[in-house]
Design an enzyme around this catalytic site. Structure first.
Site, PDB file in Angstrom:
ATOM      1  CB  SER A   1      -1.014  -0.099   1.292  1.00 52.85           C
ATOM      2  OG  SER A   1      -1.420   1.141   1.628  1.00 52.85           O
TER       3      SER A   1
ATOM      4  CE1 TYR B   1      -6.661   4.574  -1.211  1.00 48.76           C
ATOM      5  CE2 TYR B   1      -4.468   4.587  -0.203  1.00 48.76           C
ATOM      6  CZ  TYR B   1      -5.860   4.056  -0.215  1.00 48.76           C
ATOM      7  OH  TYR B   1      -6.039   2.951   0.436  1.00 48.76           O
TER       8      TYR B   1
ATOM      9  CG  HIS C   1     -11.227  -0.853   0.902  1.00 47.93           C
ATOM     10  ND1 HIS C   1     -10.538   0.008  -0.033  1.00 47.93           N
ATOM     11  CD2 HIS C   1     -10.431  -0.730   2.341  1.00 47.93           C
ATOM     12  CE1 HIS C   1      -9.604   0.511   0.431  1.00 47.93           C
ATOM     13  NE2 HIS C   1      -9.273   0.222   1.946  1.00 47.93           N
TER      14      HIS C   1
HETATM   15  C1  LIG Z   1      -5.878  -3.688   7.661  1.00 45.67           C
HETATM   16  C2  LIG Z   1      -6.244  -3.253   6.201  1.00 45.67           C
HETATM   17  C3  LIG Z   1      -5.515  -2.233   5.763  1.00 45.67           C
HETATM   18  C4  LIG Z   1      -5.837  -2.038   4.283  1.00 45.67           C
HETATM   19  N1  LIG Z   1      -5.310  -0.808   3.534  1.00 45.67           N
HETATM   20  C5  LIG Z   1      -5.682  -0.836   2.086  1.00 45.67           C
HETATM   21  C6  LIG Z   1      -4.972   0.151   1.373  1.00 45.67           C
HETATM   22  O1  LIG Z   1      -4.232   0.910   2.177  1.00 45.67           O
HETATM   23  N2  LIG Z   1      -5.168   0.533   0.321  1.00 45.67           N
HETATM   24  C7  LIG Z   1      -6.051  -0.525  -0.537  1.00 45.67           C
HETATM   25  O2  LIG Z   1      -6.174  -0.274  -1.740  1.00 45.67           O
HETATM   26  N3  LIG Z   1      -6.758  -1.312   0.348  1.00 45.67           N
HETATM   27  C8  LIG Z   1      -6.502  -1.710   1.448  1.00 45.67           C
HETATM   28  N4  LIG Z   1      -7.191  -2.687   2.171  1.00 45.67           N
HETATM   29  C9  LIG Z   1      -8.068  -3.407   1.350  1.00 45.67           C
HETATM   30  C10 LIG Z   1      -7.426  -4.633   0.912  1.00 45.67           C
HETATM   31  O3  LIG Z   1      -6.397  -4.276  -0.378  1.00 45.67           O
HETATM   32  C11 LIG Z   1      -8.315  -5.622   0.300  1.00 45.67           C
HETATM   33  O4  LIG Z   1      -9.034  -5.005  -0.624  1.00 45.67           O
HETATM   34  C12 LIG Z   1      -9.252  -6.417   1.261  1.00 45.67           C
HETATM   35  O5  LIG Z   1      -8.517  -6.506   2.635  1.00 45.67           O
HETATM   36  C13 LIG Z   1      -9.656  -7.562   0.524  1.00 45.67           C
HETATM   37  O6  LIG Z   1     -10.578  -8.407   1.877  1.00 45.67           O
HETATM   38  P1  LIG Z   1     -10.092  -9.480   2.539  1.00 45.67           P
HETATM   39  O7  LIG Z   1      -9.508  -8.755   3.849  1.00 45.67           O
HETATM   40  O8  LIG Z   1     -11.629 -10.024   3.193  1.00 45.67           O
HETATM   41  O9  LIG Z   1      -9.271 -10.320   1.899  1.00 45.67           O
HETATM   42  C14 LIG Z   1      -6.967  -2.778   3.541  1.00 45.67           C
HETATM   43  C15 LIG Z   1      -7.207  -3.930   4.015  1.00 45.67           C
HETATM   44  C16 LIG Z   1      -7.014  -4.165   5.448  1.00 45.67           C
HETATM   45  C17 LIG Z   1      -7.629  -5.550   6.027  1.00 45.67           C
END
Ligand SMILES: Cc1cc2nc3c(=O)[nH]c(=O)nc-3n(C[C@H](O)[C@H](O)[C@H](O)COP(=O)(O)O)c2cc1C
Length: 419
Positions: free
Chosen positions: A128, A152, A298
């Protein structure tokens, strides 16, 4: 024996061998339960939680659970191939580590550990923008592995242009632009736990955290929990100020598809958008020249009330699947979920929480274990449904349960033939 090796052996004695610990996890849920025991609640909830009533997070699971299989037997599946290619990047299994901000909250070297685990398994870790380790450092850690980076669309165009230049310089081949964060989601577990940056826990949380000595040791001795990529941009290293900046500048309520088009002009590598949940948005992204679309909600952390990603995947594949590659994330917990997503047209999937739980449970070993579990389950599922390669999956392996909204579009199981 060097001092460092001796030190790590002593610590291993104290908190147990992480490799052996995660070897006792047989499912992603097992890793989750180990993680829950090993890190403070405020950190566990930051990862585990979603927005508002967490309905979308639940729907993601239900979406997979409601799909069943239509197997074929007496098919030669003695050899099974899990490898594939996504936007020109070869991967040994159709699962990648998606971008997760503040990954370092789960363990001291989480982002480097994730990069190493993914590279060793022959897949991609897409860090990220909001990591505590700089993108250059992470790129160096994954050796010769493939590199994707998440961006982003910042309010300040100069910042994201600088990120693009740095990503190119560090050897990243794919850029994933996240579009579903016009503003941050309302994650109420974090509010209740008093989650702030830097972590300043209320007394109750401090007492709870004190039970997790290994995590505390890593927190105090490891790299700071901050936004290293921003610090590199010259914004200083005050985590609280950077956190405020992330909320104000990084979440881009004013971004439009024009920004995506501009980004396309300056980024020569593969470009993917992440967070697309409708055909209309998919069409617009394709018109901007992207190479791939990641159907994602997300993990339920943004708008609560979005449908499961597996439910919207087929319409997006039908609309743009002949022009760009479509990927999916949110709610993958089993190899069979991966098989279902691929059968309905995804080229590969990304996971978030499963590898974060792995990291919390056992650092690099835990992240590797998450991939190993999914690899074994995908392989098992392929054999059981009578398919020899993830590239040969198609909708005919899916059986919609009676009452499922797509059930009427499918011939009854007894009549259906599958080549
Ligand atoms: C703790 C955490 C932080 C995340 N931070 C970002 C991020 O900085 N940028 C982003 O595009 N998605 C972020 N996501 C979303 C993940 O990329 C992804 O879409 C999501 O975790 C998928 O679902 P899952 O956790 O059920 O596998 C984050 C998810 C979690 C759990």
């Amino acid at each position: 024996m060097s001092e460092a090796v001796f030190g790590s052996k002593v610590l291993e004695r104290l908190w147990g061998d992480p490799e052996r610990r995660v070897a006792r996890a047989f499912s992603i849920e097992d890793l989750r339960l180990i993680a829950k025991r090993r890190i403070p609640r405020v950190c566990f909830d930051f990862v585990d939680g979603a927005s508002e009533d967490e309905v979308t997070m639940g729907l993601n699971r239900r979406g997979f659970e409601e799909l069943t299989f239509r197997p074929r037997y007496l098919v030669d599946v003695a050899k099974r191939d899990l490898s594939t290619e996504v936007c020109g990047t070869p991967i040994s299994l159709p699962v990648m580590f998606g971008p997760t901000g503040l990954t370092r909250i789960v363990s001291a070297n989480a982002e480097v550990d994730a990069a190493r685990a993914a590279a060793a398994a022959g897949t991609v870790y897409c860090p990220s923008t909001a990591t505590s380790t700089s993108m250059e450092h992470i790129a160096a850690a994954n050796g010769g592995g493939s590199r994707w980076f998440q961006l982003y669309l910042w309010r300040d165009r100069e910042v994201y242009e600088s990120f693009v230049r740095r990503a190119q310089g560090a050897g990243y081949e794919g850029l994933v632009v996240t579009v579903d964060v016009p503003i941050a989601g309302k994650r109420e577990r974090d509010y209740r736990n008093g989650f702030t940056l830097p972590l300043r826990l209320p007394l109750r949380q401090r007492i709870e955290a004190a039970r997790h000595l290994e995590w505390i040791w890593g927190y105090l001795t490891g790299p700071p929990l901050t936004f290293a990529n921003l610090a590199e941009e010259g914004f200083g290293d005050d985590a609280a100020l950077l956190g405020q900046m992330v909320n104000k500048e990084l979440t881009t309520a004013s971004s439009t598809y024009q920004d995506l088009r501009s980004l396309r002009e300056i980024w020569p590598g593969k470009l993917l958008v992440k967070g697309t949940m409708s055909v209309a948005d998919a069409e617009q992204a394709v018109a901007c020249g992207v190479d791939g679309i990641i159907v994602s909600n997300h993990g339920g952390r943004q708008l609560d009330g979005l449908p499961a990603t597996i439910d919207v995947l087929p319409s997006i594949v039908a609309a743009v699947g002949d022009r760009v590659e479509v990927l999916l994330d949110s709610g993958i917990r089993r190899g069979s979920d991966v098989v279902k997503a691929l059968a309905l047209g995804a080229k590969a999937v990304l996971i978030g929480r499963p590898y974060l739980w792995g990291l919390a449970a056992g650092g690099q070993y835990g992240a590797a274990r998450a991939l190993e579990i999914l690899r074994e389950e995908i392989d098992l599922c392929l054999a059981m449904i009578g398919c020899d390669s993830v590239r040969n999956l198609d909708p005919s392996v899916i059986e919609y349960r009676p009452g499922h909204r797509f059930a009427s579009q499918q011939p009854p199981m007894a009549e259906a033939g599958r080549a």
